[in-house]
Design a protein around this motif. Sequence first.
Motif, PDB file in Angstrom:
ATOM      1  N   GLN A 148     -35.044  85.723  55.255  1.00 35.91           N
ATOM      2  CA  GLN A 148     -35.802  86.328  54.146  1.00 35.91           C
ATOM      3  C   GLN A 148     -34.954  86.404  52.884  1.00 35.91           C
ATOM      4  N   PHE A 149     -35.570  86.129  51.720  1.00 33.83           N
ATOM      5  CA  PHE A 149     -34.835  86.313  50.461  1.00 33.83           C
ATOM      6  C   PHE A 149     -35.746  86.932  49.409  1.00 33.83           C
ATOM      7  N   SER A 150     -35.111  87.505  48.386  1.00 36.37           N
ATOM      8  CA  SER A 150     -35.865  88.103  47.269  1.00 36.37           C
ATOM      9  C   SER A 150     -35.414  87.475  45.964  1.00 36.37           C
ATOM     10  N   PHE A 151     -36.312  87.401  44.990  1.00 38.65           N
ATOM     11  CA  PHE A 151     -35.959  86.842  43.679  1.00 38.65           C
ATOM     12  C   PHE A 151     -36.762  87.536  42.589  1.00 38.65           C
ATOM     13  N   SER A 152     -36.229  87.485  41.378  1.00 37.59           N
ATOM     14  CA  SER A 152     -37.019  87.865  40.202  1.00 37.59           C
ATOM     15  C   SER A 152     -37.203  86.588  39.395  1.00 37.59           C
ATOM     16  N   ILE A 153     -38.233  86.576  38.545  1.00 35.65           N
ATOM     17  CA  ILE A 153     -38.596  85.340  37.852  1.00 35.65           C
ATOM     18  C   ILE A 153     -39.235  85.680  36.513  1.00 35.65           C
ATOM     19  N   ARG A 266     -40.049  94.754  40.620  1.00 37.44           N
ATOM     20  CA  ARG A 266     -40.144  94.635  42.078  1.00 37.44           C
ATOM     21  C   ARG A 266     -39.937  93.152  42.447  1.00 37.44           C
ATOM     22  N   PRO A 267     -38.675  92.768  42.781  1.00 34.69           N
ATOM     23  CA  PRO A 267     -38.446  91.363  43.140  1.00 34.69           C
ATOM     24  C   PRO A 267     -39.391  90.926  44.262  1.00 34.69           C
ATOM     25  N   ILE A 268     -39.678  89.643  44.257  1.00 33.41           N
ATOM     26  CA  ILE A 268     -40.578  89.055  45.258  1.00 33.41           C
ATOM     27  C   ILE A 268     -39.760  88.769  46.519  1.00 33.41           C
TER      28      ILE A 268
END
Length: 293
Positions: A148-153, A266-268
């Motif tokens: 699992q990973f999280s990102f902002s965009i 709220r990063p995805i």
Amino acid sequence: ARDWNGIEQVVLRVPRGASAKVSLHGGQVISWKNERGEELLFTSSKAIFKPPKAMRGGIPICFPQFGNCGSLEQHGFARNKVWSIDDDPPTLHSNDSNGKVFVDLLLKPMEDDLKCWPHCFEFRLRVSLSMDGNLTLISRIRNINGKQFSFSIAYHTYFSVSNISEVRVEGLETLDYLDNLCQRERFTEQGDAITFESEVDRIYLGTPNVVAVLDHEKKRTFVIRKEGLPDMVLWNPWEKKSKSMLDLGDDEYKQMLCVDAAAIERPITLKTGEEWTGRLEISAVPSSYCSDH
Ligand code: TA6
């Protein structure tokens, strides 16, 4: 077409004359013109065309991190990488069901990316132009088979305006925002349209899916429609910061405004096999529109 470093550009054109240009460097839209050939996006006259640096202007893609609060370089690495044309199946210059002209770009992690961000992702970006010149960017980001990973965009969109002091933003009234000029402290916006008379660097939270940028002098309104992107960044460096920026003319802050559809607060988070979609559509309409907006 090829751009400043022999890196490919793709030009999208529709019969009525509107066009858009996308560079494979950064997957960056570097031009969007209406049917009269007027450029609607800002590009700095001092932009540095030297990969891996992103050209100042157009629509750089900030991924997998917005800003500099994380372990990666400012705004992440996606805007500094060379993307490929996703020709599986061949989709270059294709027309889709409602007559849009589009190109599909693809970014996958390279060795050095995996060192700083060890996640198996695929980032597919569809840039399309409708028959009446609206520009759409659709991002589809998938966790291929990693943990699992999280990102902002953010779509870091530089709108070209005639005079920043004559620009108004409607749709962000009364919302909370994080102020980058005060260590991202949280404030609440006033109750009427936002105008500009000094440096602004804010992340508005929980924003509506339609926001309008009214350019009074040009009698033009940019209508921003978005999905999957709850936040919106407003940025204008104003005079003092502009003077400290090598790749921005001293007075050019007057002709630009960044209004970035984004997912930052709220990063995805994506589990293995999951995919996220974020959609941005921008149109430039005569200001008569905004009177009843
Ligand atoms: O748009 C918000 C922001 O983070 C500003 O703080 C400013 O740094 C801007 O992005 C431009 O960033 P860049 O790395 O392209 O110079």
